[in-house]
Design a protein around this motif. Sequence first.
Motif, short mmCIF file in Angstrom:
data_model
loop_
_atom_site.label_atom_id
_atom_site.label_comp_id
_atom_site.label_asym_id
_atom_site.label_seq_id
_atom_site.Cartn_x
_atom_site.Cartn_y
_atom_site.Cartn_z
N GLY A 138 25.36 -55.10 -19.46
CA GLY A 138 25.53 -55.79 -20.74
C GLY A 138 24.52 -55.37 -21.79
N VAL A 139 23.30 -55.06 -21.37
CA VAL A 139 22.27 -54.57 -22.28
C VAL A 139 22.04 -53.08 -22.07
N SER A 140 22.01 -52.65 -20.83
CA SER A 140 21.60 -51.27 -20.53
C SER A 140 22.56 -50.23 -21.08
N GLU A 141 23.86 -50.48 -21.02
CA GLU A 141 24.78 -49.44 -21.50
C GLU A 141 24.78 -49.29 -23.02
N PRO A 142 24.90 -50.39 -23.80
CA PRO A 142 24.81 -50.20 -25.26
C PRO A 142 23.52 -49.51 -25.69
N HIS A 184 34.48 -48.44 -21.96
CA HIS A 184 34.34 -48.56 -20.51
C HIS A 184 34.63 -49.97 -19.99
N TRP A 185 34.73 -50.95 -20.89
CA TRP A 185 34.93 -52.34 -20.45
C TRP A 185 36.15 -52.98 -21.10
N VAL A 398 36.80 -60.94 -23.89
CA VAL A 398 35.61 -61.58 -23.34
C VAL A 398 34.52 -60.53 -23.08
N SER A 399 34.91 -59.41 -22.50
CA SER A 399 33.95 -58.35 -22.23
C SER A 399 33.34 -57.80 -23.52
N VAL A 400 34.18 -57.63 -24.56
CA VAL A 400 33.69 -57.13 -25.85
C VAL A 400 32.67 -58.11 -26.44
N PHE A 401 32.98 -59.39 -26.38
CA PHE A 401 32.06 -60.38 -26.95
C PHE A 401 30.75 -60.41 -26.17
N TRP A 402 30.84 -60.32 -24.84
CA TRP A 402 29.63 -60.31 -24.01
C TRP A 402 28.75 -59.11 -24.35
N MET A 403 29.35 -57.93 -24.41
CA MET A 403 28.60 -56.73 -24.73
C MET A 403 28.02 -56.78 -26.14
#
Length: 537
Positions: A138-142, A184-185, A398-403
């Motif tokens: 959630g943090v590491s990839e962006p 990717h998500w 949901v994944s987009v908002f989390w990221m």
Amino acid sequence: MTDTGIPAPEGPSAIIDTDYEIGQDNITTNIGPFGLDIHNPVFMISGLMIVAFVLLTLAFQEEAGAIFLAMRDWLTATFDWFFLTSANIFVVLCLFLIVSPYGRVRIGGKEATPDYSYSGWFAMLFAAGMGIGLMFYGVSEPISHFSSSFADDAGTPESWAPLGGAPGDAVTARHLGMAATIFHWGLHPWAIYAVVALALAIFAYNKGLPLTMRSVFYPVFGERVWGWPGHVIDILAVLATLFGLATSLGFGAEQANAGLNHIFGIPVSEVSKVVLIVAITGVALTSVVAGLDAGVKRLSEINMVLAALLLAFVLIVGPTMAIVSGFFTNLYEYARYLPELANPFGRADDNFRDGWTAFYWAWWISWSPFVGMFIARVSRGRTVREFIVCVLLIPSLVSVFWMTAFGGTAISQIVNDGYQAVVDAPLELKLFSMLEALPLQQITSFIAIVLVIVFFVTSSDSGSLVIDTITAGGKVDAPTPQRVFWASFEGIVAIALLLGGGLGALQAMAVSTGFPFTIVLLLACYAILKGLASEPR
């Protein structure tokens, strides 16, 4: 029920023009030692293969690590185009089903009604979309994509940027970083899950076949599906699911160990990770014995509340307006860059395509029997159109908002506050570094660790149930000792891979099992169209 304990067919089954009982000798279940209701030969072959793998990996740790890493690099470099092309096919098929007449087919037959309300169904889809992966990446990839795309005036080597560098341009780097992460998500992984879930649902609820992967291929193999072609498919599904889960559990152990070191000073070491996996697997076994309602369901509800609280906290104390506006901006940038990112032969550099995308698609594919079976079991009564729309869009959003919330907050800390700790931290610590710059970091970091651990437990529980269903020939009420066996071996495989090569070994096994199972899913696309063509609309 047949005398084998496998549900007899019910509902429309126009494509099945022979007696279902033909060939059942090859899919019988047998009461074995310790009260196990096993499906031979799938249970025995897959079990023995996994035991042999664990023993060899632990006996030759140094050699195994080198082999795993070489295998991962070769597969992702050689077959990256195959993984990307296949994932694109899955997305195109799902979009076609939404607009085609097949979208009117109802899962379970014309008279079927939904088992769950929209709110309950959406909640379960949301739960399926959350997991250790979102916590770890959630943090590491962006941050990884942002850092590789953003350069000073001297420029960044293009081989380290998703679509080439963006020297001195933090805005473009942010857009590229978030677009690559959402790629990717977003639609592609959920299209993979939707294909498996829809195939299982149609052939189990509309055709009356057992809820196992081999049933999907009746249109391809006919009665031979009850023989060795079906055995091979189910064995591949077991291995793909087990190694996909082991990869996630390994990531979870890495992050939990890093978090405990960050808060309590517990040393980061192989011993600590092994102890963590053993302890958490023990909790998972307790949950397995307690059953779905008392175990998995209760833990999932706890996790849902904790995840929502952590997300709300970051939204409120972080850059709130940037997160809200960034959600829509990131969706636009994702759509803008999607053709380039998804192009198997485009200008995305080899490090990004091989090291990130090919691995991700293989990982998602290896998880697909697990997540697909869960989605299939809760989706009876929905039309194909609403099934595809909701399975693709709800978890993706949901994944987009989390990221956006977690990754966007970390990027804002770098750009606006000059906060470099989150950039310098290793992957497993980036989440905790981001939380450290916010209020109440001790509490939120502890909640994050608990989330990772409980995701670990629920993934192990649910995964062992799915593997057990496959190895028992489609039964959903096989004896508890079998789930205990599979839950134990998920932890043992994760330990073996961590000791035999670390995260690289975990990634290698996800890729190696995801590759042959990709071929299985491509055949499943044909089976879906064949099955839907025989259904009343």
